[in-house]
Design a protein around this motif. Structure first.
Motif, PDB file in Angstrom:
ATOM      1  N   MET A 181       0.844  -1.191   0.000  1.00 34.79           N
ATOM      2  CA  MET A 181       0.000   0.000   0.000  1.00 34.79           C
ATOM      3  C   MET A 181       0.882   1.244   0.000  1.00 34.79           C
ATOM      4  O   MET A 181       1.795   1.357   0.809  1.00 34.79           O
ATOM      5  N   ASN A 182       0.605   2.173  -0.925  1.00 33.90           N
ATOM      6  CA  ASN A 182       1.435   3.374  -0.961  1.00 33.90           C
ATOM      7  C   ASN A 182       1.093   4.324   0.187  1.00 33.90           C
ATOM      8  O   ASN A 182       0.019   4.240   0.790  1.00 33.90           O
ATOM      9  N   ALA A 183       2.015   5.219   0.473  1.00 32.11           N
ATOM     10  CA  ALA A 183       1.891   6.083   1.653  1.00 32.11           C
ATOM     11  C   ALA A 183       0.685   7.004   1.550  1.00 32.11           C
ATOM     12  O   ALA A 183       0.004   7.272   2.551  1.00 32.11           O
ATOM     13  N   ARG A 184       0.404   7.504   0.342  1.00 31.54           N
ATOM     14  CA  ARG A 184      -0.729   8.429   0.197  1.00 31.54           C
ATOM     15  C   ARG A 184      -2.051   7.718   0.457  1.00 31.54           C
ATOM     16  O   ARG A 184      -2.924   8.257   1.155  1.00 31.54           O
ATOM     17  N   LEU A 185      -2.194   6.519  -0.079  1.00 35.50           N
ATOM     18  CA  LEU A 185      -3.409   5.744   0.178  1.00 35.50           C
ATOM     19  C   LEU A 185      -3.546   5.461   1.671  1.00 35.50           C
ATOM     20  O   LEU A 185      -4.639   5.586   2.235  1.00 35.50           O
ATOM     21  N   GLN A 186      -2.457   5.105   2.315  1.00 39.60           N
ATOM     22  CA  GLN A 186      -2.493   4.844   3.749  1.00 39.60           C
ATOM     23  C   GLN A 186      -2.964   6.070   4.520  1.00 39.60           C
ATOM     24  O   GLN A 186      -3.766   5.965   5.459  1.00 39.60           O
TER      25      GLN A 186
END
Length: 198
Positions: free
Chosen positions: A1-6
């Motif tokens: 999971m990418n940081a922005r989605l997180q």
């Protein structure tokens, strides 16, 4: 999971953390809306292999701040219920869009998630259908047992039949594999065998 989605998912949880309804979950007291959002995410991950970023956001935000628009504020009956549901969808799309915009998502991405949350092109859009399937699966697994305890078999079967109509064949197959109590499993089977006329 990418940081922005997180960060988006965490922001949705933070918004849902203000839900005054609290439940015990895995040994801690949490906002009911947070538990629901996490169940949606887990359900999606079980149902769809590598869901898109947009679908992941829509699943977590399916009921964002739902408690802020009370059903009691609308008239009784089907028209009042459907109006309430549409207003909820608009609110979920608006609030999720605000969160996404703060994290730098463009308007096309925000519009895509809004479309999913509004359940546009259900049955034609595979992601919208997948989201609806997960909604139904989470309902059956976690909410239906308490709900059916309040109603007779006839009413429960009618509601489950309407639920079945919203599901895809894949979703219905997943529902059949859920570990349900005997009464719910029986009524779900009956509902699938006699869907309501539409």
């Amino acid at each position: 999971m990418n940081a922005r989605l997180q960060r988006v998912l965490q922001a949705v949880d933070a918004a849902n953390g203000l839900d005054p309804a609290r439940v015990w979950h895995d040994g801690e007291e949490l906002a009911q809306a947070v538990v629901y959002g996490r169940r949606m995410s887990a359900g999606l991950d079980s149902f769809v292999i590598h869901p898109s970023e947009y679908l992941a956001i829509a699943a977590r935000a399916q009921h964002i701040e739902r408690w802020t628009i009370a059903r009691q504020a609308y008239p009784e009956g089907r028209i009042g219920y459907l109006t309430w549901r549409k207003d909820l969808q608009k609110h979920h799309a608006l609030r999720t869009g605000q969160i996404m915009r703060q994290e730098g998502y463009d308007e096309a991405a925000i519009g895509r998630v809004a479309s999913l949350l509004r359940k546009e092109r259900l049955k034609q859009d595979p992601e919208a259908q997948a989201l609806e399937d997960v909604v139904c699966l989470v309902f059956l697994a976690f909410e239906a047992p308490a709900f059916i305890a309040k109603h007779d078999d006839g009413k429960v079967c009618a509601i489950l039949a309407k639920t079945a109509l919203k599901m895809s064949d894949k979703g219905w197959a997943a529902a059949a594999k859920l570990s349900l109590d005997a009464r719910l499993a029986r009524l779900l089977k009956e509902a699938g065998e006699s869907p309501p006329a539409i």
